[in-house]
Enzyme design. Structure first.
Site, mmCIF file in Angstrom:
data_model
loop_
_atom_site.group_PDB
_atom_site.id
_atom_site.type_symbol
_atom_site.label_atom_id
_atom_site.label_comp_id
_atom_site.label_asym_id
_atom_site.label_seq_id
_atom_site.Cartn_x
_atom_site.Cartn_y
_atom_site.Cartn_z
ATOM 1 N N ASP A 13 0.812 -1.228 0.000
ATOM 2 C CA ASP A 13 0.000 0.000 0.000
ATOM 3 C C ASP A 13 0.840 1.270 0.000
ATOM 4 O O ASP A 13 0.445 2.288 0.560
ATOM 5 C CB ASP A 13 -0.968 0.012 1.209
ATOM 6 C CG ASP A 13 -1.849 -1.218 1.222
ATOM 7 O OD1 ASP A 13 -2.228 -1.671 0.129
ATOM 8 O OD2 ASP A 13 -2.141 -1.729 2.318
ATOM 9 N N LYS A 16 1.792 2.084 -5.150
ATOM 10 C CA LYS A 16 2.291 1.501 -6.403
ATOM 11 C C LYS A 16 1.357 1.805 -7.562
ATOM 12 O O LYS A 16 1.792 2.131 -8.665
ATOM 13 C CB LYS A 16 2.434 -0.032 -6.243
ATOM 14 C CG LYS A 16 3.445 -0.447 -5.190
ATOM 15 C CD LYS A 16 3.484 -1.952 -4.997
ATOM 16 C CE LYS A 16 2.254 -2.539 -4.353
ATOM 17 N NZ LYS A 16 2.022 -2.130 -2.958
ATOM 18 N N GLY A 40 -4.646 -4.242 -3.741
ATOM 19 C CA GLY A 40 -5.621 -3.198 -4.050
ATOM 20 C C GLY A 40 -4.825 -1.977 -4.457
ATOM 21 O O GLY A 40 -4.156 -1.379 -3.618
ATOM 22 N N HIS A 41 -4.833 -1.646 -5.722
ATOM 23 C CA HIS A 41 -4.017 -0.545 -6.248
ATOM 24 C C HIS A 41 -4.932 0.596 -6.686
ATOM 25 O O HIS A 41 -5.797 0.408 -7.541
ATOM 26 C CB HIS A 41 -3.145 -1.031 -7.409
ATOM 27 C CG HIS A 41 -2.142 -2.060 -6.986
ATOM 28 N ND1 HIS A 41 -1.294 -2.676 -7.866
ATOM 29 C CD2 HIS A 41 -1.849 -2.576 -5.762
ATOM 30 C CE1 HIS A 41 -0.519 -3.531 -7.194
ATOM 31 N NE2 HIS A 41 -0.844 -3.484 -5.927
ATOM 32 N N GLN A 225 1.868 -6.130 -3.255
ATOM 33 C CA GLN A 225 2.360 -6.258 -1.874
ATOM 34 C C GLN A 225 3.648 -5.430 -1.704
ATOM 35 O O GLN A 225 3.788 -4.415 -2.354
ATOM 36 C CB GLN A 225 2.584 -7.742 -1.486
ATOM 37 C CG GLN A 225 1.290 -8.523 -1.334
ATOM 38 C CD GLN A 225 0.692 -8.995 -2.652
ATOM 39 O OE1 GLN A 225 1.364 -9.656 -3.415
ATOM 40 N NE2 GLN A 225 -0.547 -8.674 -2.906
HETATM 41 P P1 GDP Z 1 -0.791 0.316 -3.539
HETATM 42 O O1 GDP Z 1 -1.399 -0.944 -3.052
HETATM 43 O O2 GDP Z 1 0.674 0.375 -3.306
HETATM 44 O O3 GDP Z 1 -1.150 0.631 -4.966
HETATM 45 O O4 GDP Z 1 -1.418 1.493 -2.634
HETATM 46 P P2 GDP Z 1 -2.973 1.650 -2.236
HETATM 47 O O5 GDP Z 1 -3.717 2.125 -3.415
HETATM 48 O O6 GDP Z 1 -3.456 0.433 -1.543
HETATM 49 O O7 GDP Z 1 -2.862 2.756 -1.102
HETATM 50 C C1 GDP Z 1 -2.347 4.015 -1.356
HETATM 51 C C2 GDP Z 1 -3.423 5.039 -1.001
HETATM 52 O O8 GDP Z 1 -2.841 6.323 -0.900
HETATM 53 C C3 GDP Z 1 -4.493 5.181 -2.066
HETATM 54 O O9 GDP Z 1 -5.694 5.546 -1.448
HETATM 55 C C4 GDP Z 1 -3.981 6.319 -2.940
HETATM 56 O O10 GDP Z 1 -5.019 7.013 -3.613
HETATM 57 C C5 GDP Z 1 -3.351 7.200 -1.908
HETATM 58 N N1 GDP Z 1 -2.181 7.983 -2.336
HETATM 59 C C6 GDP Z 1 -1.190 7.628 -3.194
HETATM 60 N N2 GDP Z 1 -0.241 8.578 -3.219
HETATM 61 C C7 GDP Z 1 -0.631 9.542 -2.366
HETATM 62 C C8 GDP Z 1 -0.039 10.766 -1.925
HETATM 63 O O11 GDP Z 1 1.041 11.157 -2.325
HETATM 64 N N3 GDP Z 1 -0.745 11.498 -0.994
HETATM 65 C C9 GDP Z 1 -1.938 11.078 -0.502
HETATM 66 N N4 GDP Z 1 -2.534 11.856 0.401
HETATM 67 N N5 GDP Z 1 -2.520 9.934 -0.903
HETATM 68 C C10 GDP Z 1 -1.868 9.166 -1.801
HETATM 69 P P1 IMO Z 2 -0.973 -4.192 -2.220
HETATM 70 O O1 IMO Z 2 -0.541 -4.739 -3.560
HETATM 71 C C1 IMO Z 2 -0.925 -4.707 2.123
HETATM 72 C C2 IMO Z 2 -0.957 -8.829 3.619
HETATM 73 C C3 IMO Z 2 -2.202 -9.271 4.361
HETATM 74 C C4 IMO Z 2 -1.577 -10.264 5.323
HETATM 75 C C5 IMO Z 2 -0.483 -10.921 4.495
HETATM 76 C C6 IMO Z 2 -0.893 -12.249 3.874
HETATM 77 O O2 IMO Z 2 -2.251 -3.465 -2.260
HETATM 78 O O3 IMO Z 2 0.142 -3.437 -1.587
HETATM 79 P P2 IMO Z 2 -2.489 -12.909 1.862
HETATM 80 O O4 IMO Z 2 -3.941 -12.673 1.640
HETATM 81 O O5 IMO Z 2 -1.611 -12.338 0.806
HETATM 82 O O6 IMO Z 2 -2.171 -14.348 2.114
HETATM 83 O O7 IMO Z 2 -2.148 -12.146 3.243
HETATM 84 O O8 IMO Z 2 -0.184 -10.004 3.470
HETATM 85 N N1 IMO Z 2 -1.216 -8.274 2.264
HETATM 86 C C7 IMO Z 2 -1.143 -6.980 1.965
HETATM 87 N N2 IMO Z 2 -0.936 -5.899 2.740
HETATM 88 N N3 IMO Z 2 -1.073 -4.549 0.784
HETATM 89 C C8 IMO Z 2 -1.247 -5.625 -0.020
HETATM 90 O O9 IMO Z 2 -1.278 -5.527 -1.366
HETATM 91 C C9 IMO Z 2 -1.343 -6.903 0.567
HETATM 92 N N4 IMO Z 2 -1.539 -8.145 0.076
HETATM 93 C C10 IMO Z 2 -1.441 -8.960 1.129
HETATM 94 O O10 IMO Z 2 -2.812 -8.198 5.036
HETATM 95 O O11 IMO Z 2 -0.947 -9.593 6.377
HETATM 96 MG MG MG Z 3 -2.925 -1.594 -1.775
#
Ligand code: GDP
Ligand code: IMO
Ligand code: MG
Length: 425
Positions: A13, A16, A40-41, A225
């Site tokens: 998270d 990415k 979840g991206h 991840q």
């Molecule tokens: P990922 O799994 O690495 O793609 O990241 P996620 O989408 O799960 O979580 C990142 C969260 O931060 C999302 O809600 C994005 O919209 C938000 N986000 C990304 N970059 C920024 C930033 O620079 N500032 C803020 N405030 N939010 C951001």
């Molecule tokens: P993105 O791509 C954050 C964590 C789960 C758990 C562990 C194992 O959005 O960054 P799993 O279901 O993969 O067997 O769970 O990994 N986990 C993540 N945490 N971002 C993710 O993906 C994750 N995908 C799995 O919370 O601790």
């Molecule tokens: Mg994510």
């Protein structure tokens, strides 16, 4: 731009999705190489938010080809749901620009049941998985009993494999876990009913990538991840079930390692983690809550509140080492606004000794105490800054310190969720 691998440098998270979307403007092919819909991206373009779990985050850019590589585990329902959602937003998700490797393994209902059953049974030591069946699907892949996307063209093979798998899994589900057993015929027919919609997407991912490289087009490899959730290098056993490190971009998509020219680690300006496992800089106080609220730190997949804490340079240095990071993208710097002081963990202390590396022995990381360096905070709203020079001095000093502590250049700084809120240095 060179062929680039994007990986999360922490525990997921990191943003990415946002960075992949941004770099997709200069890429022809974007390929996911591991994980599944545990990911979840999030991408935000002018107040429109898109969350992708399986389809690569390059899909919003016309003219790209988005591929699900062999290293991914694919839930057919989730894939089709994502196709429908994007299609409803008028995004072209035709097989002309979206493909699935025939070698990608499929997540089936018994994988999800086993994931949930195992978590329910694990006393005290829950991993906190996403419950999406990721681990059990990779188990079947390694056990050589998995179903692959390419099998969807062969109904008899699908039925035979599912029947064989359930002979064993139903014993576990019914007798050990007291869960509902599954009917092989029902599972098979449910999957085969989706086959007509899925098979047009089956493709030779390796050939797409090879072709792009022959044409001199850029390929972007999208990790899911984060490094510290890697099955080998992460905080085992609190990890996911695939290799999340950059090296797996090669194996998980079918190219040689020489094709991976640039490796960008995405790091949040602080740290978060979802699920269980060690997290030395975790803040269980008001500052932790402040980061969660300001950063909207709730899981994009499960909605769980994310654990929050200070930036950990030890964690980042390990990511640099494991991935040969060529650059870092520092995201969510805006979230640090209004904190009176910023802290960066520079080393750990354990039994009176100072450690500058993460311990490799299971169970040790939860016992270390972080050693912090304090830096001045900033009060200015930086969310509209479009150049590095426009940032307040304290924010620039923070970035410089990250560069010093990791030995890697911060080439991208993100100051907001929107595609535009990005500083490229
Ligand atoms: P990922 O799994 O690495 O793609 O990241 P996620 O989408 O799960 O979580 C990142 C969260 O931060 C999302 O809600 C994005 O919209 C938000 N986000 C990304 N970059 C920024 C930033 O620079 N500032 C803020 N405030 N939010 C951001
Ligand atoms: P993105 O791509 C954050 C964590 C789960 C758990 C562990 C194992 O959005 O960054 P799993 O279901 O993969 O067997 O769970 O990994 N986990 C993540 N945490 N971002 C993710 O993906 C994750 N995908 C799995 O919370 O601790
Ligand atoms: Mg994510």
């Amino acid at each position: 731009m060179a062929n680039t691998v994007i990986i999360g440098a922490q525990w997921g998270d990191e943003g990415k999705g946002k960075i992949v979307d941004m770099l997709s403007a200069q890429s022809r092919v974007i390929v996911r190489f591991q994980g599944g819909n545990n990911a979840g991206h999030t991408i935000r373009v002018q107040d429109r938010e898109t969350i992708l779990h399986l389809i690569p985050s390059g899909i919003l850019h016309e003219g790209t080809v988005c591929l699900v590589g062999n290293g991914v585990v694919l839930d057919p329902h989730v894939f089709l749901e994502e196709v429908d959602n994007l299609s409803a937003k008028n995004i072209d998700v035709s097989p002309a620009r979206l493909g699935i490797s025939k070698k990608a393994h499929l997540i089936l209902p018994y994988h999800k049941s086993l994931d949930k059953a195992r978590e329910a049974k694990r006393a005290g030591q829950k991993i906190g998985t996403t419950g999406r069946g990721i681990g059990p699907c990779y188990e079947d892949k390694a056990a050589r009993v998995g179903l692959r996307a390419g099998d969807l063209t062969r109904p008899d093979l699908v039925r035979a494999k599912i029947t064989h798998a359930l002979l064993e899994k139903n014993v576990l589900l019914r007798d050990l876990y007291k869960f509902e057993p599954l009917d092989p015929a029902a599972v098979s027919e449910e999957l085969l009913a989706l086959a007509p919609r899925l098979t047009p997407y089956l493709t030779d991912v390796e050939e797409h990538i090879a072709q792009a490289r022959r044409n001199g087009d850029n390929v972007l490899f999208e990790g899911a991840q984060g490094v510290h959730l890697d099955i080998d290098h992460g905080t085992y056993p609190f990890v996911t079930s695939s290799n999340t490190v950059a090296g797996n971009a090669a194996a998980g998509s079918g190219v040689g390692p020489g094709a991976l020219e640039r490796v960008v680690g995405i790091a949040k300006a602080y740290t978060t983690r979802v699920g269980a496992g060690p997290f030395p800089t975790e803040l269980l106080d008001d500052t932790g809550s402040y980061l969660r609220t300001q950063g909207h730190e709730f899981g994009a997949t499960t909605g769980r509140p994310r654990r929050c804490g200070w930036l950990d340079a030890v964690v980042l240095r390990e990511s640099v080492r494991l991935n040969n990071l060529t650059d870092l993208a520092l995201t969510k710097l805006d979230v640090l606004q209004n904190l009176p002081a910023l802290h960066i963990c520079v080393a750990y202390e354990y039994e009176g000794q100072r450690f500058s590396h993460m311990p490799q022995e299971e169970g040790l990381l939860e016992k270390v105490t972080p050693i912090y360096e304090e830096m001045p905070g900033f009060e200015e709203d930086i969310s509209q800054c479009s150049t590095h020079d426009a940032l307040p001095g304290a924010a620039r000093a923070y970035i410089s310190r990250v560069e010093e502590l990791t030995g890697v250049r911060v080439s991208i700084v993100s100051v907001g969720a929107d595609r535009q809120q990005t500083i490229v240095r």
